[in-house]
Design an enzyme around this catalytic site. Structure first.
Site, short mmCIF file in Angstrom:
data_model
loop_
_atom_site.label_atom_id
_atom_site.label_comp_id
_atom_site.label_asym_id
_atom_site.label_seq_id
_atom_site.Cartn_x
_atom_site.Cartn_y
_atom_site.Cartn_z
N ARG A 49 -12.78 -3.62 -11.63
CA ARG A 49 -13.53 -4.04 -13.28
C ARG A 49 -14.32 -3.30 -13.91
O ARG A 49 -15.25 -3.47 -15.00
CB ARG A 49 -12.90 -5.56 -13.43
CG ARG A 49 -11.53 -6.43 -13.21
CD ARG A 49 -11.73 -7.74 -13.11
NE ARG A 49 -12.33 -8.05 -14.04
CZ ARG A 49 -13.05 -9.48 -14.37
NH1 ARG A 49 -12.69 -10.67 -12.95
NH2 ARG A 49 -13.49 -9.83 -15.23
N TYR B 79 -13.24 4.71 -11.13
CA TYR B 79 -13.76 3.09 -10.98
C TYR B 79 -15.17 3.58 -11.72
O TYR B 79 -15.98 4.68 -11.26
CB TYR B 79 -14.09 2.17 -9.95
CG TYR B 79 -12.83 1.81 -9.63
CD1 TYR B 79 -11.84 1.93 -10.20
CD2 TYR B 79 -12.41 1.28 -7.96
CE1 TYR B 79 -10.49 1.26 -10.06
CE2 TYR B 79 -11.36 0.54 -7.49
CZ TYR B 79 -9.90 0.73 -8.67
OH TYR B 79 -8.78 -0.16 -8.50
N ASN C 91 0.12 -1.12 -6.43
CA ASN C 91 1.41 -1.36 -7.86
C ASN C 91 2.35 -0.54 -7.75
O ASN C 91 3.49 -0.03 -8.20
CB ASN C 91 0.74 -0.74 -8.84
CG ASN C 91 -0.60 -1.86 -9.03
OD1 ASN C 91 -0.88 -2.60 -9.02
ND2 ASN C 91 -1.49 -1.22 -9.92
N GLY D 112 -12.84 -9.02 -7.77
CA GLY D 112 -13.30 -7.83 -8.87
C GLY D 112 -14.28 -8.14 -10.03
O GLY D 112 -14.86 -7.94 -10.66
N THR D 113 -15.09 -9.89 -9.43
CA THR D 113 -15.91 -10.13 -10.11
C THR D 113 -17.42 -9.41 -10.01
O THR D 113 -17.41 -9.74 -8.79
CB THR D 113 -15.96 -11.65 -10.29
OG1 THR D 113 -16.81 -12.16 -11.67
CG2 THR D 113 -16.16 -11.96 -8.57
N ARG E 256 -18.63 -17.24 -8.19
CA ARG E 256 -17.15 -16.43 -8.28
C ARG E 256 -17.09 -15.81 -6.91
O ARG E 256 -16.01 -16.66 -6.40
CB ARG E 256 -16.71 -16.12 -9.52
CG ARG E 256 -15.38 -16.32 -9.35
CD ARG E 256 -14.42 -15.77 -11.32
NE ARG E 256 -14.59 -17.42 -11.86
CZ ARG E 256 -14.59 -17.38 -12.65
NH1 ARG E 256 -14.95 -15.88 -13.71
NH2 ARG E 256 -14.88 -17.94 -13.59
#
Length: 296
Positions: free
Chosen positions: A22, A54, A160, A262-263, A268
């Site tokens: 992210r 990324y 995926n 991913g944060t 978190r």
């Protein structure tokens, strides 16, 4: 955190993995990487997931520089990286549109760039970011196999992939696929119903759950689905004395999944790490599942 095997073929990884999927160039410019990596290492998270794209193609280089500056030994971290997705960027003027490329030439070019940017001579797990229907899959598999034999990559993974895509690639390889990164959280449990989780168990592979907190929706989503799940997580969280986000991740961990963080929010990240101190009982696990599916 006690390290665990990602698959029966290895490698050993931390049970939570930090991923930069992210991250944007703005995150890099804001200088967030040092504090995030330091927190992960303090929490026992030593496994980091990269891809060539990324951070607008910048995360690998920033991470490699940071690790060198901090004098962190290569054997103290486990590195994943990926290739195969091409996205337009000011640094890639030749890329006109987002597309996939897992040709031999692109795999070799991408890997060499990743090794240079990460300042390492090997990647622990090298992944195909998507299945490219235009590439010669036999040549793709042979290229990966040769890279593994050369020692430049230790293991092979995918991202995926459906069950059939996973099986298709595996049929061309002489070495197991050790990981499939899939979106998996309480607001998206498709992998539990479409056979992806079952097939990975058959292959003795632990799934990596991308977006384990549904990109924040579990805590802040205003839609009816998120609110219903959150209410149950809050109720069960009181029983365990835990944050609802920790309960949400503990639900995934109960299935053997590894949360792919991913944060950049430090609280978190801590909530995810705290999940490993929890052991949901069977009825609580199913109560949460019933909330997200409606009925069982």
């Amino acid at each position: 955190m006690e390290k665990i095997f990602l698959s029966d073929a290895g490698p050993k990884v931390s049970p939570a993995v930090y991923g930069f999927y992210r991250w944007t160039s703005q995150d890099l410019a804001a200088g967030r990487m040092e504090s995030v990596v330091e927190q992960c290492l303090e929490l026992g998270i030593n496994t980091f997931d990269h891809a060539d794209i990324y951070g607008d193609y910048g995360c690998e280089e920033a991470f490699g520089t940071l690790i060198k500056q901090k004098s962190i030994r290569r054997e103290e971290v486990v590195l994943f990286t990926k290739c195969g997705v091409m996205v337009p960027s000011s640094t890639r003027p030749e890329v006109r549109t987002t597309y996939y490329d897992t040709s031999k030439e692109n795999i070799l070019r991408s890997l060499e760039a990743s090794l240079r940017k990460l300042q390492t001579d090997y990647i622990d797990v090298f992944l195909l970011h998507q299945l490219d229907p235009l590439s010669n899959l036999e040549e793709t598999a042979y290229t990966l196999q040769q890279l593994k034999q050369s020692g430049k990559i230790r293991q092979i993974g995918v991202v995926n992939f459906t069950v059939f895509q996973h099986q298709l690639l595996s049929s061309y390889l002489r070495t197991p696929v050790v990981s499939n990164h899939i979106e998996f959280n309480l607001l998206n449990t498709a992998a539990l119903e479409n056979g992806q989780i079952d097939y990975m168990k058959q292959c003795y592979v632990r799934p990596l759950a991308t977006a384990p907190l549904a990109e924040g929706r579990i805590a802040t989503g205003e839609d009816a689905h998120a609110q219903k799940v959150r209410a149950v997580l809050q109720e069960i969280g009181q029983k365990y004395g835990a944050d609802p986000e920790s309960i949400a991740v503990a639900w995934l961990v109960k299935l053997g999944a590894l949360p792919l963080i991913g944060t950049t929010d430090h609280q978190r990240i801590r909530n995810i790490a705290d999940a490993f101190a929890l052991d949901l009982d069977r009825q609580d696990w199913y109560a949460i599942y019933a909330a997200t599916k409606g009925i069982l």
